[in-house]
Design an enzyme around this catalytic site. Structure first.
Site, PDB file in Angstrom:
ATOM      1  CG  ASP A 161      -1.897   1.136   1.242  1.00 49.65           C
ATOM      2  OD1 ASP A 161      -1.735   2.083   0.440  1.00 49.65           O
ATOM      3  OD2 ASP A 161      -2.839   1.101   2.058  1.00 49.65           O
TER       4      ASP A 161
ATOM      5  CG  ASN B   9       1.630   2.904 -12.826  1.00 44.76           C
ATOM      6  OD1 ASN B   9       1.154   3.596 -13.718  1.00 44.76           O
ATOM      7  ND2 ASN B   9       0.979   1.854 -12.328  1.00 44.76           N
TER       8      ASN B   9
ATOM      9  CB  SER C 123       2.953  13.886 -14.248  1.00 49.43           C
ATOM     10  OG  SER C 123       2.156  15.045 -14.035  1.00 49.43           O
ATOM     11  CB  SER C 124      -2.160  13.367 -14.562  1.00 53.27           C
ATOM     12  OG  SER C 124      -3.428  13.566 -15.176  1.00 53.27           O
TER      13      SER C 124
ATOM     14  CE1 TYR D  85      -4.685  11.248 -10.139  1.00 56.30           C
ATOM     15  CE2 TYR D  85      -4.724  12.830 -11.944  1.00 56.30           C
ATOM     16  CZ  TYR D  85      -4.410  11.573 -11.455  1.00 56.30           C
ATOM     17  OH  TYR D  85      -3.822  10.638 -12.278  1.00 56.30           O
TER      18      TYR D  85
ATOM     19  CE  LYS E  59      -0.704  11.383 -10.867  1.00 59.78           C
ATOM     20  NZ  LYS E  59       0.226  10.263 -10.604  1.00 59.78           N
TER      21      LYS E  59
ATOM     22  CB  THR F  34      -6.893   2.041 -17.837  1.00 57.07           C
ATOM     23  OG1 THR F  34      -7.083   3.180 -16.967  1.00 57.07           O
ATOM     24  CG2 THR F  34      -5.748   2.317 -18.802  1.00 57.07           C
TER      25      THR F  34
END
Length: 260
Positions: A70, A102, A151-152, A165, A169, A200
């Site tokens: 975790d 990831n 990242s995003s 979020y 990132k 996904t």
């Protein structure tokens, strides 16, 4: 949708990669592509042991080890590092070569409604974890190795309801640059990939399974479709390759040109 990489895409090596969240999605695709290139994989899972074990079943225990972790619980890191060291020894090594940070979770809440608890949860998973897990892994990460942080696209363009979020990132990208400089003495390269919207099961499979969301996202991408796991997994495998050894502190967008 298959995330399996094509066979024979690179020469066999004896390198070892640690990938958090390797059972599904981008982590699974990254593992598949690295395995196809001859790299052994130590993958983590938090709750879906069956998905992670299927990676072992597909490629064999001599190529893959999966460990429960975790990432939000830093207290688990010392035991995890010991387990990584033991897995590396089973693969005939005393170090690993790559760490791919990831693992992640989603949060959809407006800025006005995001609670401190929600903020702390995404902080623990998306920023504190890659910061301190990488720190904990330094004794077992080989000199000249690679760290790849995820990242995003949400750190680069705004989708309402994603502020907490996205903040984390954005922090990952700054963290990566500092890691690249401060770990340079050991020739450890640190880079960041920035996936856009990928089909996904992340965020409940929203991009993959909701036709309306899928179509709207595809309309924002010049290539006319949403991303697939292999679009990211294959690129990560390339970025970890020695041929990309001069990339350090780089931020690589893998969005298909989303929202240009």
């Amino acid at each position: 949708m298959s995330t399996t990489a094509p066979a024979g895409t690179g020469p066999a090596t004896e390198k070892i990669a640690v990938i958090t969240g390797a059972g599904r999605g981008l982590g699974r695709s990254t593992a598949e592509h690295l395995l196809a290139r001859g790299t052994r994989v130590i993958g983590t899972y938090r709750s879906d042991e069956a998905a992670a074990r299927s990676l072992v079943e597909a490629h064999g225990a001599d190529r893959v080890e999966v460990l429960r972790l975790d990432t939000a619980r830093t207290a688990e890191y010392p035991a995890f590092v010991d387990a990584v060291r033991a897995a590396a020894a089973r693969f005939g090594r005393d170090r690993v070569d790559h760490l791919v940070n990831n693992a992640g979770t989603a949060l959809h809440a407006s800025f006005a409604e995001t609670t401190e608890e929600q903020f702390d949860e995404v902080l623990a998973v998306h920023l504190r974890a890659p910061y301190f897990l990488t720190q904990a892994m330094l004794p077992v990460l080989a000199d000249g190795g690679r760290v790849l942080n995820v990242s995003s696209g949400l750190a680069h363009f705004v989708v309402p309801g994603s502020s907490a979020y996205a903040v984390m990132k954005a922090g990952v990208e700054v963290m990566s640059r500092y890691q690249a400089v401060e770990l340079g003495e050991r020739r450890i390269r640190v880079n960041t990939v920035v996936p856009g919207a990928i089909a996904t099961d992340f965020s409940g499979g929203m991009v993959r399974d909701d036709p309306g969301v899928n179509a709207a996202v595809a309309a924002s991408i010049p290539l006319g479709r949403v991303g697939r796991p292999e679009d990211v997994g294959g690129a990560v495998a390339l970025l970890l390759d020695d041929a990309f050894g001069w990339a350090n502190g780089a931020t690589v967008e893998l969005t298909g040109g989303q929202r240009l």
